[in-house]
Design an enzyme around this catalytic site. Sequence first.
Site, mmCIF file in Angstrom:
data_model
loop_
_atom_site.group_PDB
_atom_site.id
_atom_site.type_symbol
_atom_site.label_atom_id
_atom_site.label_comp_id
_atom_site.label_asym_id
_atom_site.label_seq_id
_atom_site.Cartn_x
_atom_site.Cartn_y
_atom_site.Cartn_z
ATOM 1 N N GLY A 124 27.953 0.859 63.535
ATOM 2 C CA GLY A 124 26.927 1.386 64.441
ATOM 3 C C GLY A 124 27.373 1.378 65.881
ATOM 4 O O GLY A 124 28.558 1.175 66.177
ATOM 5 N N ASN A 125 26.442 1.615 66.783
ATOM 6 C CA ASN A 125 26.755 1.569 68.213
ATOM 7 C C ASN A 125 25.572 0.949 68.948
ATOM 8 O O ASN A 125 24.549 0.649 68.341
ATOM 9 C CB ASN A 125 27.088 2.972 68.738
ATOM 10 C CG ASN A 125 25.916 3.927 68.579
ATOM 11 O OD1 ASN A 125 24.901 3.763 69.233
ATOM 12 N ND2 ASN A 125 26.066 4.898 67.694
ATOM 13 N N ARG A 126 25.719 0.757 70.256
ATOM 14 C CA ARG A 126 24.744 -0.045 70.990
ATOM 15 C C ARG A 126 23.612 0.769 71.616
ATOM 16 O O ARG A 126 22.852 0.237 72.407
ATOM 17 C CB ARG A 126 25.470 -0.854 72.071
ATOM 18 C CG ARG A 126 26.312 -1.970 71.477
ATOM 19 C CD ARG A 126 27.055 -2.729 72.558
ATOM 20 N NE ARG A 126 26.183 -3.118 73.632
ATOM 21 C CZ ARG A 126 26.524 -3.104 74.934
ATOM 22 N NH1 ARG A 126 27.734 -2.694 75.291
ATOM 23 N NH2 ARG A 126 25.677 -3.468 75.858
ATOM 24 N N SER A 127 23.490 2.017 71.256
ATOM 25 C CA SER A 127 22.410 2.801 71.879
ATOM 26 C C SER A 127 21.042 2.269 71.435
ATOM 27 O O SER A 127 20.783 2.108 70.248
ATOM 28 C CB SER A 127 22.553 4.270 71.473
ATOM 29 O OG SER A 127 21.472 4.992 71.992
#
Length: 403
Positions: free
Chosen positions: A212-215
Site C-alpha cells: 500500500g501507500n501512505r495516502s
Amino acid sequence: MSSGRTVVVGITGGIAAYKAVNIVRAFVLRGDSVHVVATPAALRFVGRPTLEAISRNPVHTDLYEGVAEVRHVAIGQSADLIVVAPATANTIAKLACGLADDLLGNTILASTAPLVIAPAMHTEMWNNAATRANVATLRERGVVVVGPGTGRLTGADSGAGRMEEPDTIVAAALAALAVADRGGAAGDLAGKRIVISAGGTREPLDPVRFLGNRSSGKQGVALAEAAVARGAEVVLVAANLEVPAPTNVDVRLAGSAADLERAMTEAAAEADVIIMAAAVADYRPAEVRADKIKKDDTGDTLVLTLVRNPDILAGLAAARKPGQVVIGFAAETEADPELLLQLGREKAARKGCDYLVLNMVGWTEGFASERNEVRVLNRHGDIVIEASGSKMSVAESILDLLS
Ligand code: CTP
C-alpha cells in the site's frame, strides 16, 4: 470557503454530547471562533472545563447570566453558523415550536444564521410521530438535519437514532454555511457531475497482506466536500480512506488499482470533470497467493515479482469525451522547487490531462497532514494556480479552475 467564522455549537443533554467535543475542536482547528451554548443537561454528560479548554472560550448555559449585555441576543446575532449536536427529541420539539425557555432556544431564535442539527435518540423516539412531524417542520424552515445514523445505541440495542460522526456533521455544516454565503443561490458548480478518486490503493499479496501507500484520502475528501458545497453532484471513488467519506456524495469503494480503474471508468462515462486524487500503486504482485505466505516456505529472504498496473489517469485522459475536464495529481519527493516543477511539467505532458496538481510529499510532508501546498499546471506546463493552506482551502482553489 473562508475560515475564521463565528460558530455557535449548541450541546443538549444526550450521551452523544461527549462527541460534540470533536465538533468544537474541528471548528477551532479551522480557525473559527467557537462559542459553546450547553443546556444544563448537556453538562451532566460532558464537563464545562473540557468544553472551555477545547473551544478556548467560556461556555454559556444560563439565560440569566450576562443580562446587562443581553447575551442571548448577542450570541445569536454574532453567529455565522449554529450547529446543535446532539439534538435531543426534547430540543427538536422545542425548536419546532419556537420555544425560548433556555439560552440555546433564545440564541437560535435571535439568529438568522444557518442552523444545522444532528439528532441523537433511541430508535422509538426518532420514529415517534411527534418527532417525525417536528423534524419535518424544521426541514421545511430550512434547518439542515444531519443523520441520525443507524448503529449501536447507548445500551445493548442498535437501530436508527445514533448521532452522525463529528466529521460528517462538520462537513454538512460547512456546506450549509457555503450555501448561506451565496445567499441561498445555486453554487457555481450546480449541474456539474464530478468524479473524484481519493485514498490509496492496496495490492493484495495473499489473503492477509497487501502493498500500500501512505495516502490518507484527506485531500480527495476535501475536494468532494467542497464540490458538493458548491452544488456539484459528486461520485467519490474511495480507496481505503483513513477519514470518513462525506454522506452527501455517492461513495463507491475500491480496494486495488484494478478496482479503482473499473470504478473510475464506469463513473467517468457520466462525468463532466474527473479528478484523480488517489495514490495508485504503479505495480501489483504478479501472483496473489490463495493462502498465507509462510516464512518456513520462503526462508530468510522473500523476492516478490511485481507487474505494472495500467496508468488510470492517462487512460481516462486519452478516452475523455469532448468538454470533459481531467485533473491529475503528482506526488513528488523532490525538494528543489525548480526540479519539482520540471518533474511536474514532464508528468503533465506524459499524462495528457488538462491540469496537474503538483505537490511535494515526503516522510513528514503531504500525506496525513491537515495542510497542503500545491502548484497547478496546465497541459502546457504553465503554472495556473499556487495555493497553500488547509486541504479544504486548497480544494477550493482547485475547483476555482472549473467555475
Ligand atoms: N495514477 C494513475 N494510475 C497509476 C499511477 C498514477 O492513475 N498507475 C495517477 C494518480 O492518481 C495521480 C497521477 O497519476 O493523479 C500521478 O501519480 P504519481 O504517483 O504522482 O505518478 P506516477 O504516474 O506513479 O509516476 P512516477 O511513479 O514516475 O512518479
